[in-house]
Design an enzyme around this catalytic site. Sequence first.
Site, mmCIF file in Angstrom:
data_model
loop_
_atom_site.group_PDB
_atom_site.id
_atom_site.type_symbol
_atom_site.label_atom_id
_atom_site.label_comp_id
_atom_site.label_asym_id
_atom_site.label_seq_id
_atom_site.Cartn_x
_atom_site.Cartn_y
_atom_site.Cartn_z
ATOM 1 N N ASN A 12 -20.128 -5.405 18.430
ATOM 2 C CA ASN A 12 -20.277 -5.695 17.169
ATOM 3 C C ASN A 12 -21.898 -6.380 16.159
ATOM 4 O O ASN A 12 -22.858 -5.979 15.514
ATOM 5 C CB ASN A 12 -19.637 -6.032 16.415
ATOM 6 N N ASP A 34 -25.833 -6.307 28.099
ATOM 7 C CA ASP A 34 -23.720 -6.337 28.154
ATOM 8 C C ASP A 34 -23.711 -6.353 29.681
ATOM 9 O O ASP A 34 -24.401 -5.352 30.379
ATOM 10 C CB ASP A 34 -23.775 -5.521 27.230
ATOM 11 N N ASN A 96 -15.195 -18.353 25.708
ATOM 12 C CA ASN A 96 -16.421 -18.093 25.560
ATOM 13 C C ASN A 96 -17.310 -19.274 26.258
ATOM 14 O O ASN A 96 -19.322 -18.896 26.891
ATOM 15 C CB ASN A 96 -16.976 -18.355 24.151
ATOM 16 N N VAL A 119 -25.193 -17.040 18.609
ATOM 17 C CA VAL A 119 -24.418 -17.112 17.776
ATOM 18 C C VAL A 119 -22.955 -17.331 18.148
ATOM 19 O O VAL A 119 -22.118 -17.143 17.184
ATOM 20 C CB VAL A 119 -24.716 -15.341 17.508
ATOM 21 N N HIS A 176 -20.041 -25.147 12.174
ATOM 22 C CA HIS A 176 -19.413 -24.054 12.045
ATOM 23 C C HIS A 176 -17.775 -23.362 11.937
ATOM 24 O O HIS A 176 -17.088 -23.240 13.062
ATOM 25 C CB HIS A 176 -19.707 -22.545 12.906
HETATM 26 N N1 APR Z 1 -22.997 -11.069 29.394
HETATM 27 C C1 APR Z 1 -23.246 -10.008 28.779
HETATM 28 N N2 APR Z 1 -22.586 -9.513 27.434
HETATM 29 C C2 APR Z 1 -21.251 -9.950 27.750
HETATM 30 C C3 APR Z 1 -20.832 -10.816 28.602
HETATM 31 C C4 APR Z 1 -21.422 -11.586 29.647
HETATM 32 N N3 APR Z 1 -21.547 -12.266 30.028
HETATM 33 N N4 APR Z 1 -19.455 -10.945 28.151
HETATM 34 C C5 APR Z 1 -19.410 -10.687 27.188
HETATM 35 N N5 APR Z 1 -19.826 -9.605 27.161
HETATM 36 C C6 APR Z 1 -19.923 -8.632 25.755
HETATM 37 C C7 APR Z 1 -18.810 -7.710 25.899
HETATM 38 O O1 APR Z 1 -18.478 -7.004 26.645
HETATM 39 C C8 APR Z 1 -19.111 -7.224 24.487
HETATM 40 O O2 APR Z 1 -19.847 -6.847 24.427
HETATM 41 O O3 APR Z 1 -20.568 -9.844 24.622
HETATM 42 C C9 APR Z 1 -19.766 -8.839 23.755
HETATM 43 C C10 APR Z 1 -19.225 -9.328 22.506
HETATM 44 O O4 APR Z 1 -18.749 -7.835 21.013
HETATM 45 P P1 APR Z 1 -17.803 -7.534 20.388
HETATM 46 O O5 APR Z 1 -16.655 -8.031 21.359
HETATM 47 O O6 APR Z 1 -18.712 -6.443 19.708
HETATM 48 O O7 APR Z 1 -17.804 -9.496 19.641
HETATM 49 P P2 APR Z 1 -18.788 -9.295 18.463
HETATM 50 O O8 APR Z 1 -18.432 -9.274 17.223
HETATM 51 O O9 APR Z 1 -19.941 -8.891 18.596
HETATM 52 O O10 APR Z 1 -18.310 -11.444 18.470
HETATM 53 C C11 APR Z 1 -19.384 -11.684 19.689
HETATM 54 O O11 APR Z 1 -19.639 -13.389 18.506
HETATM 55 O O12 APR Z 1 -19.973 -14.159 15.725
HETATM 56 C C12 APR Z 1 -19.554 -14.244 16.924
HETATM 57 O O13 APR Z 1 -17.372 -15.071 16.870
HETATM 58 C C13 APR Z 1 -18.029 -13.868 17.771
HETATM 59 O O14 APR Z 1 -18.005 -15.203 19.954
HETATM 60 C C14 APR Z 1 -18.121 -14.271 19.527
HETATM 61 C C15 APR Z 1 -19.422 -12.990 18.889
#
Ligand code: APR
Length: 309
Positions: A12, A34, A96, A119, A176
């Site tokens: 997102n 991703d 994370n 972020v 934060h």
């Molecule tokens: N490398 C690349 N992408 C990854 C990895 C990785 N090792 N591990 C996970 N991802 C991707 C997931 O596949 C997913 O598409 O990170 C994306 C996270 O997307 P969402 O689940 O939609 O989360 P989002 O709302 O985007 O938030 C991401 O930002 O604001 C912060 O707290 C929030 O830590 C969170 C981050």
Amino acid sequence: MVNTITVVGAGNVGATTAQRLAEKQLARRVVMVDVAEGIPQGKALDLYQSAPIEGYDTRIVGANDYAETAGSDIVVITAGIARKPGMSRDDLLATNAGIVRQVCEAIRTTSPDAIIIMVSNPLDVMCYVAKRVTGFPRERILGMAGVLDTARYRAFLAEALDVSVRDIQAMVLGGHGDTMVPLVSYTTVSGIPVAQLLDRTRLDALVTRTRNGGAEIVKHLKTGSAYYAPSAAAVQMVEAIVRDEKRILPCAAWLEGEYGMSGLFLGVPCKLGRRGLERIIEVELTAAERAELARSAEAVREPMAAVKL
Ligand code: APR
């Protein structure tokens, strides 16, 4: 305009960030990376197909590895899991930290001169992971939190006062999380101190709502956390760097003695330009604000000590 901006994580926050970067034409290429197969490729194609309508020439590319990202000027890291109802940002720590570590190892070798905008949460600790793993100087690692927290505060104030959001100037410092420090003494409405326009009880209520601004959205969404305002905030930081704007924005930066603290990332007023962090500005704080900032720093140091690298 720069050549390449990489956005890691095509979820997102990441996809919305890529969209905003393209619509502002901040780079010739935006690469979304991703681990999820097909997701960055599909979203990149979809975004590129909106280019003729929106009128941007930015190429948007999706990938599952870092080959396409080589030599990026800026890397925005949004990879990781997001909060669900009842979770604090610190609950994301172990998962994370592992993800951000892996991402930063890749960036260190493929884009050694990049400026990183973090972020992923818990934000201040993820900045620390990036610094430890990449070894980049502090000028090139910034965390997005203060711009978002300040935007929430400004939006609530504008609503309460029934005035334009553009006329609210404010600054939210600290980590934060629940301990963030909205500086009421520096909050003005077109130069008018906010305390002249709003009584203390209502101001305190807005400060509390700001502190819980992210959680309020998680409670509504249930399956994830905020992304429109977080992506807007990250892109404002990117824009300040790309266009060398010398903007003063609250960002998480590595402290080396500023505000009497060292060895941690904390939200402070930063001047952003083409080199990244160009200066940390130390503002005078009241005794109460200083104490709140120190408490906020403690709340960052605790998970920092727990993180395994
Ligand atoms: N490398 C690349 N992408 C990854 C990895 C990785 N090792 N591990 C996970 N991802 C991707 C997931 O596949 C997913 O598409 O990170 C994306 C996270 O997307 P969402 O689940 O939609 O989360 P989002 O709302 O985007 O938030 C991401 O930002 O604001 C912060 O707290 C929030 O830590 C969170 C981050």
